[in-house]
Every structure is written in C-alpha cells, then in structure tokens.
Enzyme design. Structure first.
Site, PDB file in Angstrom:
ATOM      1  N   PHE A 172       0.807  -1.221   0.000  1.00 31.11           N
ATOM      2  CA  PHE A 172       0.000   0.000   0.000  1.00 31.11           C
ATOM      3  C   PHE A 172       0.841   1.273   0.000  1.00 31.11           C
ATOM      4  CE2 PHE A 172       0.959   0.073   4.544  1.00 31.11           C
ATOM      5  CZ  PHE A 172       1.070   1.435   4.792  1.00 31.11           C
ATOM      6  N   ARG A 200      -5.767  -1.995  -0.708  1.00 35.85           N
ATOM      7  CA  ARG A 200      -6.056  -0.755   0.007  1.00 35.85           C
ATOM      8  C   ARG A 200      -5.841   0.479  -0.864  1.00 35.85           C
ATOM      9  NH1 ARG A 200      -3.119  -1.744   5.751  1.00 35.85           N
ATOM     10  NH2 ARG A 200      -1.552  -2.903   4.573  1.00 35.85           N
ATOM     11  N   SER A 249       5.220  -6.798   3.502  1.00 38.80           N
ATOM     12  CA  SER A 249       5.668  -7.140   4.858  1.00 38.80           C
ATOM     13  C   SER A 249       6.428  -8.468   4.883  1.00 38.80           C
ATOM     14  CB  SER A 249       4.447  -7.243   5.773  1.00 38.80           C
ATOM     15  OG  SER A 249       3.631  -8.297   5.324  1.00 38.80           O
ATOM     16  N   CYS A 304       9.618   1.926   3.392  1.00 37.16           N
ATOM     17  CA  CYS A 304      10.484   0.810   3.774  1.00 37.16           C
ATOM     18  C   CYS A 304      11.894   1.301   4.044  1.00 37.16           C
ATOM     19  CB  CYS A 304      10.511  -0.230   2.675  1.00 37.16           C
ATOM     20  SG  CYS A 304      11.159   0.428   1.152  1.00 37.16           S
TER      21      CYS A 304
HETATM   22  P1  NAD Z   1       1.463  -6.411   3.153  1.00 43.61           P
HETATM   23  O1  NAD Z   1       2.428  -7.522   3.237  1.00 43.61           O
HETATM   24  O2  NAD Z   1       0.376  -6.344   4.144  1.00 43.61           O
HETATM   25  O3  NAD Z   1       0.768  -6.400   1.706  1.00 43.61           O
HETATM   26  C1  NAD Z   1       1.533  -6.490   0.515  1.00 43.61           C
HETATM   27  C2  NAD Z   1       0.776  -7.349  -0.487  1.00 43.61           C
HETATM   28  O4  NAD Z   1       0.692  -8.690  -0.006  1.00 43.61           O
HETATM   29  C3  NAD Z   1      -0.635  -6.870  -0.724  1.00 43.61           C
HETATM   30  O5  NAD Z   1      -0.899  -6.945  -2.101  1.00 43.61           O
HETATM   31  C4  NAD Z   1      -1.486  -7.831   0.085  1.00 43.61           C
HETATM   32  O6  NAD Z   1      -2.734  -8.090  -0.508  1.00 43.61           O
HETATM   33  C5  NAD Z   1      -0.665  -9.093   0.155  1.00 43.61           C
HETATM   34  N1  NAD Z   1      -0.740  -9.767   1.465  1.00 43.61           N
HETATM   35  C6  NAD Z   1      -0.887  -9.199   2.675  1.00 43.61           C
HETATM   36  N2  NAD Z   1      -0.830 -10.106   3.645  1.00 43.61           N
HETATM   37  C7  NAD Z   1      -0.659 -11.294   3.056  1.00 43.61           C
HETATM   38  C8  NAD Z   1      -0.500 -12.626   3.535  1.00 43.61           C
HETATM   39  N3  NAD Z   1      -0.529 -12.904   4.830  1.00 43.61           N
HETATM   40  N4  NAD Z   1      -0.320 -13.602   2.636  1.00 43.61           N
HETATM   41  C9  NAD Z   1      -0.266 -13.330   1.327  1.00 43.61           C
HETATM   42  N5  NAD Z   1      -0.402 -12.086   0.818  1.00 43.61           N
HETATM   43  C10 NAD Z   1      -0.584 -11.074   1.658  1.00 43.61           C
HETATM   44  O7  NAD Z   1       2.331  -5.074   3.169  1.00 43.61           O
HETATM   45  P2  NAD Z   1       1.778  -3.582   3.239  1.00 43.61           P
HETATM   46  O8  NAD Z   1       1.259  -3.337   4.612  1.00 43.61           O
HETATM   47  O9  NAD Z   1       0.912  -3.303   2.081  1.00 43.61           O
HETATM   48  O10 NAD Z   1       3.130  -2.762   3.030  1.00 43.61           O
HETATM   49  C11 NAD Z   1       3.974  -2.373   4.085  1.00 43.61           C
HETATM   50  C12 NAD Z   1       5.146  -3.314   4.212  1.00 43.61           C
HETATM   51  O11 NAD Z   1       5.852  -3.362   2.976  1.00 43.61           O
HETATM   52  C13 NAD Z   1       6.174  -2.858   5.238  1.00 43.61           C
HETATM   53  O12 NAD Z   1       6.617  -3.965   5.957  1.00 43.61           O
HETATM   54  C14 NAD Z   1       7.295  -2.266   4.393  1.00 43.61           C
HETATM   55  O13 NAD Z   1       8.562  -2.288   5.004  1.00 43.61           O
HETATM   56  C15 NAD Z   1       7.242  -3.165   3.205  1.00 43.61           C
HETATM   57  N6  NAD Z   1       7.836  -2.534   2.043  1.00 43.61           N
HETATM   58  C16 NAD Z   1       9.069  -2.952   1.677  1.00 43.61           C
HETATM   59  C17 NAD Z   1       9.688  -2.345   0.599  1.00 43.61           C
HETATM   60  C18 NAD Z   1      11.054  -2.778   0.193  1.00 43.61           C
HETATM   61  O14 NAD Z   1      11.467  -2.433  -0.909  1.00 43.61           O
HETATM   62  N7  NAD Z   1      11.778  -3.512   1.030  1.00 43.61           N
HETATM   63  C19 NAD Z   1       9.035  -1.330  -0.111  1.00 43.61           C
HETATM   64  C20 NAD Z   1       7.753  -0.950   0.284  1.00 43.61           C
HETATM   65  C21 NAD Z   1       7.161  -1.569   1.374  1.00 43.61           C
END
Ligand code: NAD
Length: 519
Positions: A172, A200, A249, A304
C-alpha cells in the site's frame, strides 16, 4: 483539490488488456482493451485515511476472472516476445511522456487512497517514472555477449530472452512507484504481466493501466487482478506464471517466497525493514538533525527506507532535544492540505498497532520525550493520525526495536563508539538501508566496509538507488537473488540463451566423428 479519481476504480475493476497502436508495419491493431466489470460479490472497502470515509471498493476478482487475466497475458506473450526492441522502446517513451503529463492526477489519487502529502505523492510517481525512463533504454540493457572464434570457425553469442508471464504483488505504501518497479521492466524485456495492487490502494494501478493503454500498448501486456490472499495464492501457484515479484511485509514475503518457489518460479521479495543511522560527534549537526527528522517522519514513517532508528555515538545524544524541537515543528494534516509535512497512517488498525508499540516501550523502561499519540487534527478528527514520536534510551530487547513500527516514530539508542554502533546494526536481522552522518572520511569508509545492510548512505539519510543501479536490500529485508530494477531487474525478467555456432567451409566433405569431449 481532490477529484473523484477513486470512483473510477470502484466495483468495476478486474482485468486490463491494453489497446495496441504499435506494429512494426506501422498499422494499428484492433482495440481489444478491456476494463471488465468484476462479477465478484466480495469487496474490500477503501478508506480515505484522513477521514475514514469509504471512497471505493476493491473487488476480489473471481477465479474465472483471474484465469482470464493469465490467459490474456499468455496469449499476448506469444506475439509480444517477438516484438522488435525498437517497438518496445517506442512504447516506453510514449508511456514515459503520458505518466509525466498525468503525474498530478496520479499523485492526487495517492493522497486520497494512501493519505500521503501531495508533494510526497508526486515523489512517489516520479520515482516510479524513473523506472520507465530506464526502460526507454531497453536496447542497451538487453545487449548480450558474443565471442568470435571460441574454437576454430566457431562463435558463441548469448541473448537475454523473456521468460513468459510474470506476476507482481504490491504493497500500500508506494501505490505508483512499486507497480512501476516491475511491470514496465517485465514488458520491456518482452514478457507480459499479471499485477495485483494492494487492495487498500487500487486506484493508482488502474490509472497507470489506462495510461499504458493510451500509450498504445498491445492487448494483454498488462493485466490487473484484485484481491487479497486468494489472488496472491493464484499468482504463486499458476503454472503459466513464471516469476513473481513481491514488495510488502515480512510475513507475506516469507509466505509468497516459499509458495512461489515451491511451484518452481523465480521469486524476488522485498520485505520489511529497520533502518538505522549512526550519528558521529564530528557530523554536521544542523544538517544531520534536519535529515534525520525528514527521513524518520516523512510519509508518516511508512516507507520501507524510513530512518526508524538513530544510534547516537558518544555525546551526540545531547542533540536529541533539538531533534525533538525540529520534529515538533512538523505539520500533521490531511495530505491535500497545503503545508502538511505528514499525513495519516493507512488504517485504524495500523494506528492502533503503532500506539501499542509506543506504549510497550514505556512499559519496558524507555523514555518518551515526544509523544504523538494524542494528536488532534482539526476538521479530520476521524483520521488515522499519529504525531511524530521520539523514544529514547531504547535497548535491543525492547519490542519497539525488534518490530517494524511503520509509523512516525524514531527509536533512539546510544553507542560508545562507531565500532559498537556497527555491531549493534549488524546484529539486527534486517538489512534494507542504513546511513552514517560524519565529516570523517575514515569513519565513513570503515562504516561502508563493515556494515552489512545492502544500501548505505554517507550523509544521505534514505539511500534509495536510482534505476541505473538496483534496490539492494539484504538479510531479512530481501528474499531472492536478483533485486528490483537496474541490471538486476533486467536479469530477473530475462533468461539467457547461449548459441554456439559453427560455419566452416569444407564441412560437406568431412566425415570424421569424435567421441571425446571437445576441449
Ligand atoms: P502487506 O504484506 O500487508 O501487503 C503487501 C501485499 O501482499 C498486498 O498486495 C497484500 O494483498 C498481500 N498480502 C498481505 N498479507 C498477506 C498474507 N498474509 N499472505 C499473502 N499475501 C498477503 O504489506 P503492506 O502493509 O501493504 O506494506 C507495508 C510493508 O511493505 C512494510 O513492511 C514495508 O517495510 C514493506 N515494504 C518494503 C519495501 C522494500 O522495498 N523492502 C518497499 C515498500 C514496502
């Protein structure tokens, strides 16, 4: 300021098959672009984080809609893989111009669905656009290798060829940038894509798909499905999807890495982070303070690469009151309000998690010289606001240090020396980014040499590489081999085909056979 861009992204979304204008013979293909109404009866509500009003609903694409998306991508791949490199370059150049032209509209969608400030949202779009800029250079990026006369009259050539249909699962927090990290590279390399935005913040991906269509992309290159776990499982499991890119995440990253690898796909997962900076006594004090404050609290800490931990070496913890004062001056408001420095966090659940982690730090014995928990934003009382918060005297065993907070919270720790600071950072399981503030070249060099994190800033608080390099987080922050964008991104989206060819005069009369290994 904000128009109803999100309304166009409501219940109707399911699949994008883009229209085609580009053919090598100069003719235009028939328009097969489809924005298909989803038949789903299940939706995720999308809320404006500043008000918590429902602004649209993201459908959970049905099984047959998702199958259609892959079929569309697969059919398109059979011709797109043979498209000329110049056709792909022209598409990217047109797309680049259209994103630039519509960057305000995209940014305003981000403000509405994600909550970030308008200026920050424009940065989100522009950092994504830089990847499309990179893709406009695809002819040189896809250059292979060749060696003449590897043996007498024998030459070897290697090509970077596409892999097929690729999948992309997005978070998101960068609704425009992260989708742009993947699908333009995949497509410029000759692949086709199935993309799942975060449920989201679906709007930016839909606008990007519309613009891709307007740029003249052939049908089926970019296909968008929506949903949560079911859509994720679908991408991980589908045999026609050959590679999966994920950003999000840790929990989801681990799951997606394991599940996609188990079905034989190549996978790249960018996960969570805990990014430390080291503050050295010889650092430029005013500049370091302003950089720490900007990098810790910008985007409400939901980056991130946010600087979430500051390690003060020696007496530099005397600077904390000035950091507190600088953080107090930041304006917290709805993202579209002029002058806002940070907006709300994404959801009430996220806000509660952040508040709970702040509370845990107090219970575990840390100090709280700046507490943003009680903040009220006039006119936006129902928004998910958390003010800048600074926790000091934090120890490595505290939850606020061990867990990613992903909110506007700076965790402060102390170290007696650079050596101690490096050991502390290297003991952390994450390895996304880190920074040091110093005017001493030897300290900077020691830090570069010994620090384990994959992206290092020297007097640069958020060292996110531009796309001529790659995004090289490591340790728990990344699973996989090839990183996102840059040369790594090209490698991830291609496979190498190596051709060894023999063109020798006189072969027609040579009847000798050899059963030994040629050397
Ligand atoms: P999230 O993991 O909740 O969601 C990311 C995607 O995964 C979404 O499309 C969601 O639908 C899906 N998803 C969520 N939970 C899942 C599960 N249990 N099983 C399978 N799929 C699932 O992440 P978010 O809250 O949208 O984003 C924030 C996180 O992303 C933070 O931890 C941040 O550090 C990380 N992030 C990392 C980078 C990087 O380059 N390292 C960049 C941006 C964000």
């Amino acid at each position: 300021v904000l128009q109803n861009f999100s309304e166009s992204t409501t219940d109707k979304l399911s699949i994008h098959c883009s229209q085609l204008a580009l053919r090598d013979d100069g003719k235009t293909y028939q328009n097969q672009y489809k924005k298909q109404d989803s038949k789903s009866t299940e939706f995720t509500e999308v809320h404006d984080p500043a008000t918590n009003e429902v602004i649209c609903r993201t459908p959970k694409s049905t099984e047959s809609e998702m199958q259609d998306a892959v079929a569309s991508a697969k059919a398109a791949f059979s011709t797109w893989r043979q498209s000329s490199i110049m056709t792909r370059q022209t598409l990217m150049l047109k797309y680049q111009a259209l994103i630039r032209e519509h960057s305000k509209e995209l940014a305003m969608n981000l403000v509405r669905e994600n909550g970030k400030t308008l200026a920050d949202a424009e940065g989100d779009v522009l950092r994504g656009l830089q990847i499309v800029d990179m893709c406009a250079g695809i002819p040189s990026l896809l250059l292979g290798e060749s060696l003449n006369n590897i043996s007498t009259d024998m030459d070897t050539i290697s090509y970077k060829v596409p892999i097929g249909v690729t999948g992309s699962i997005c978070p998101f927090n960068f609704p425009a940038m992260v989708p742009l990290w993947t699908f333009p590279i995949s497509i410029a390399c000759g692949n086709t894509t199935v993309l799942k935005p975060s449920e989201r913040v679906p709007g930016a991906s839909m606008i990007l798909a519309d613009l891709f269509n307007k740029a003249g992309a052939p049908p089926g290159l970019l296909n968008i499905i929506h949903g949560q776990h079911k859509a994720v499982d679908f991408i991980c499991d589908h045999p026609d999807i050959k590679a999966v890119s994920f950003v999000g995440s840790d929990q989801a990253g681990k799951y997606i890495y394991e599940r996609s690898s188990a079905s034989g796909k190549r996978v790249q997962c960018n996960n969570g982070a805990k990014n430390h900076c080291v503050v050295m006594p010889d650092a430029n004090k005013n500049k370091s303070i302003s950089q720490i404050v900007g990098a810790a609290f910008g985007a409400a800490g939901q980056r991130c690469m946010a600087l979430s931990v500051a390690v003060f070496v020696g007496k530099t913890n005397d600077w904390i009151p000035e950091i507190v004062n600088a953080a107090k001056r930041l304006k917290v408001n709805a993202g579209h309000v002029p002058g806002a420095d940070l907006g709300p966090v994404i959801s009430p659940q996220s806000k509660n998690r952040i508040l709970e982690l702040i509370e845990s730090s107090v219970k575990e014995g840390a100090d709280l010289p700046l507490d943003g928990r009680g903040i009220k934003v006039p006119g936006y009382e129902k928004g998910n606001f958390v003010g800048p918060t600074i926790i000091t005297n934090v120890k490595p065993n505290m939850r606020c240090y061990k867990e990613e907070i992903f909110g506007p919270v700076l965790v402060c720790m102390n170290a007696a020396s650079l050596d101690e600071a490096i050991k502390l950072i290297n003991a952390n399981p994450y390895g996304n980014g880190t920074a040091i503030f110093t005017t001493n070249g030897a300290s900077a060099r020691t830090f570069i040499d010994r620090i384990e994190a994959g992206q290092v800033g020297i007097n640069v608080p958020i060292p996110v590489p531009l796309p001529m390099f790659s995004f090289t987080g490591n340790k728990k922050s990344f699973f996989g081999d090839s990183h996102f964008y840059g040369k790594h991104g090209i490698n991830f989206h291609t496979q190498t085909k190596t051709i060894t060819q023999l063109w020798r005069a006189g072969d027609a009369t040579d009847i000798s056979s050899s059963t030994t290994m040629p050397t």
